[in-house]
Design an enzyme around this catalytic site. Structure first.
Site, PDB file in Angstrom:
ATOM      1  CE  LYS A 129      -4.437   1.003   0.208  1.00 37.64           C
ATOM      2  NZ  LYS A 129      -5.602   0.174  -0.208  1.00 37.64           N
ATOM      3  CG  ASP A 169      -7.377   3.207  -0.809  1.00 34.31           C
ATOM      4  OD1 ASP A 169      -7.839   2.065  -0.764  1.00 34.31           O
ATOM      5  OD2 ASP A 169      -7.473   4.005   0.161  1.00 34.31           O
TER       6      ASP A 169
END
Ligand code: NDP
Ligand code: 2IT
Length: 449
Positions: A129, A169
Site C-alpha cells: 500500500k 484508493d
C-alpha cells in the site's frame, strides 16, 4: 488485548512496544492474530519458522519527499510512502491513498490487510500500500498532475509489473492513475501493467471502476443467501459517495435493495424515495462537488452535517464504504436497536473492534472488509493478466469472473470458519483462509538470510 496463545501474545506485545504510535496498524494486527488462535496448535512450524514475527514486519518501507509547485507558483512539499509488505505469493499489490490523514500507521494497516485480502482472491498477488498526505480536494487538474508527476518520479524506481503494482484508493481515481502512469511510462520507457485502474482503451480493464462496489454486493448476496434471505425489498445505508460507495449503490439497487442514504466527509443525505444515483454520479464523479447539493433538486431528501449520524437511520443492511473506524460501538448499538440484520464492510476496517463484537454478540450477519471488498484488487489482478497477455476481455467476461471470485471468497471464508471451530464467523474465516496460504509460502521459501 485478549490474546491467549503464548506465541501470538509474545509477538503482539513486542510489536506493541516497538510500534506504540501506530494505532491503526496495531488494531489490524491484533484482529488477525486473535482469529489465528484456534489454528496455531495445529501448526508448530509457524513458530519454528518465526512466521508471525516476519509477517507483521514489512519487507520494505519507502518514504520520500514530494515537492511540487501550486497554481500561485509556491513550492509545496508532501510526504510520499510505499509499504511493500509481503511478496510471498506474488508481486506487492495494493492501492495508493492521497488524503491528509495518511501516515505510516494508516498505510501499514492497509498494507497488512492487503496481504490476506489478496491471498483470498486466489490470484498471485502479494500485499502493499502507499500514498501521501497530499489532499486532492480543491486542487486544480494542473496541481494534481504536478503532484502525481513528482510522486512517480521517486516511486517509479521501486515498482514494476513483476515487482510492485499500485492502484487507486481514497483520493486516487482514474485522473490520478492517468498522470501517475504517464510519468512512469516516460521514465521507464515501457508500456507495462505497472499500475491498475487505467483508462479503458489505454491499458485498463472493463469493470475495474465498478469492481469493488459490485464485488461487495455479490459477497453480501452470498451472505444473505446462506441465511435464507436476499437484497429484495431491504432498506440499505451506504456511507461514502466515492468509487466504492457509488457502485455498491448501483448493484445493491439492481439486486432489489433500496439505498436511502449516502454521505461524504461533510455530512449525509437521506432520501426515503431511494437514492437517485445519476444525481450522485454527477455531483461526485463529474463536478467533484459536495453531496449536500443533492437536496437542491430532490425535495423529499434531507441533508445533515456530520457523517456518523447516517447510522441512526433505520435499515436492514449497512454497507460502510467511506473509511476506517467509521462505525464505533455507539453507532453499532444504534444500528442494532433499529433492527439492522446485516453489516458488510466495503471500506477497509470501517468498524472498530468494539462495533464488530457488538454485531457478533447480537448474532447478525457480519462480513469483514478483507473478504467483502476484495473484488477491487481481484479485478486489478484480472487487469494485470490482460496486460501480460496483451488482450482485453469483454465487460460480461470480467463481470462473470468477478462474481465467481466473490462467491469463492465467501465459500472459503465459510469453510475456514467451520474448520477453525467457529462456524458462521466470517471474520475468523477470512483471516485464517487468507493467512494459511501466505504462511505456507513463507515456510516453503525459507528465511533467505
Ligand atoms: P474515494 O476517494 O473515491 O471516496 C471516498 C469517500 O469516502 C468519499 O465520499 C469521501 O468523502 C469519504 N471519506 C473519505 N475519508 C473520509 C473520512 N475521514 N471521514 C468521512 N468520510 C470520508 O475512495 P474509495 O471509494 O476508493 O474508497 C473508500 C474505501 O474503500 C476506503 O476505505 C478504501 O480503502 C476502500 N477500498 C477501495 C477500493 C478501490 O478499489 N477503490 C478497493 C477496496 C477497498 P469526501 O468526498 O468528502 O472526501
Ligand atoms: O484496498 C484495496 O484493495 C484497494 N484500494 C484496491 C487495490 C488494488 O490494487 O486494486
Amino acid at each position: 488485548m485478549s490474546l491467549t496463545n503464548a506465541y501470538l501474545k509474545r509477538v503482539y506485545e513486542d510489536l506493541e512496544s516497538r510500534c506504540a504510535n501506530e494505532k491503526e496498524f496495531l488494531q489490524a494486527v491484533e484482529e488477525v492474530l486473535e482469529s489465528l488462535e484456534p489454528i496455531m496448535d495445529k501448526h508448530p512450524e509457524y513458530e519454528e519458522n518465526a512466521v508471525i514475527e516476519r509477517i507483521v514486519e514489512p519487507e520494505r518501507v519507502i518514504m520520500f519527499r514530494v515537492p511540487w509547485i501550486d497554481d500561485n507558483g509556491k513550492v509545496q512539499v508532501n510526504r510520499g510512502f510505499r509499504v511493500q509488505f509481503n511478496s510471498a505469493i506474488g508481486p506487492y499489490k495494493g492501492g495508493l491513498r492521497f488524503h491528509p490523514s495518511v501516515n505510516l500507521s494508516v498505510l501499514k494497516f492497509l498494507g497488512f490487510e492487503q496481504i490476506f485480502k489478496n491471498s483470498l482472491t486466489t490470484l498471485p498477488m502479494g500485499g502493499g500500500k502507499g500514498g501521501s498526505d497530499f489532499d486532492p480536494k480543491g486542487k486544480s487538474d494542473r496541481e494534481v498532475m504536478a503532484f502525481c508527476t513528482s510522486f512517480m518520479t521517486e516511486l517509479y524506481r521501486h515498482i514494476g509489473a513483476d515487482t510492485d503494482v499500485p492502484a487507486g484508493d481514497i483520493g486516487v481515481g482514474g485522473r490520478e492513475v492517468g498522470y501517475l502512469f504517464g510519468q512512469y511510462k516516460r521514465l521507464a520507457n515501457e508500456f507495462t501493467g505497472v499500475i491498475t485502474g487505467k483508462k479503458v482503451g489505454a491499458g485498463g480493464s472493463l469493470i475495474r471502476t465498478e469492481a469493488t462496489g459490485f464485488g461487495i454486493c455479490y459477497f453480501t448476496d452470498e451472505v444473505l443467501k446462506a441465511n435464507g434471505t436476499s437484497f429484495e425489498g431491504k432498506t440499505v445505508l451506504i456511507s461514502g459517495s466515492g468509487n466504492v460507495a457509488i457502485y455498491a449503490c448501483q448493484k445493491a439497487t439492481e439486486l432489489g435493495g433500496k439505498v436511502v442514504a449516502m454521505c461524504d466527509s461533510s455530512g449525509y443525505i437521506h432520501d426515503p424515495d431511494g437514492i437517485d444515483l445519476d444525481a450522485i454520479k454527477d455531483i461526485k464523479e463529474v463536478r467533484r462537488a459536495r453531496i449536500k447539493e443533492y437536496v437542491e433538486d430532490h425535495p423529499n431528501a434531507t441533508y445533515t452535517e456530520g457523517c456518523s449520524g447516517i447510522w441512526t437511520i433505520k435499515c436492514d443492511i449497512a454497507l460502510p464504504c467511506a473509511t476506517q473506524n467509521e462505525i464505533n460501538e455507539e453507532s453499532a448499538k444504534v444500528l442494532l436497536a433499529n433492527g439492522v440484520q446485516c453489516v458488510v464492510e466495503g471500506a477497509n476496517m470501517p468498524c472498530t473492534p468494539e462495533a464488530i463484537t457488538a454485531f457478533q454478540e447480537a448474532g447478525i450477519m457480519y462480513g469483514p472488509s478483507k473478504a467483502a471488498n476484495a473484488g477491487g484488487v481481484a479485478t486489478s489482478g484480472l487487469e494485470m493478466t490482460q496486460n501480460s497477455e496483451r488482450i482485453y476481455w469483454s465487460r460480461e467476461e470480467v463481470d462473470a469472473k468477478l462474481k465467481v471470485i466473490m462467491q469463492n471468497i465467501y465459500q472459503s471464508c465459510a469453510d475456514a470458519a467451520e474448520e477453525a471451530g467457529k462456524p458462521g464467523n466470517l471474520q475468523v474465516g477470512a483471516n485464517v483462509a487468507g493467512f494459511l496460504k501466505v504462511a505456507d509460502a513463507m515456510v516453503w521459501q525459507g528465511i533467505n538470510y
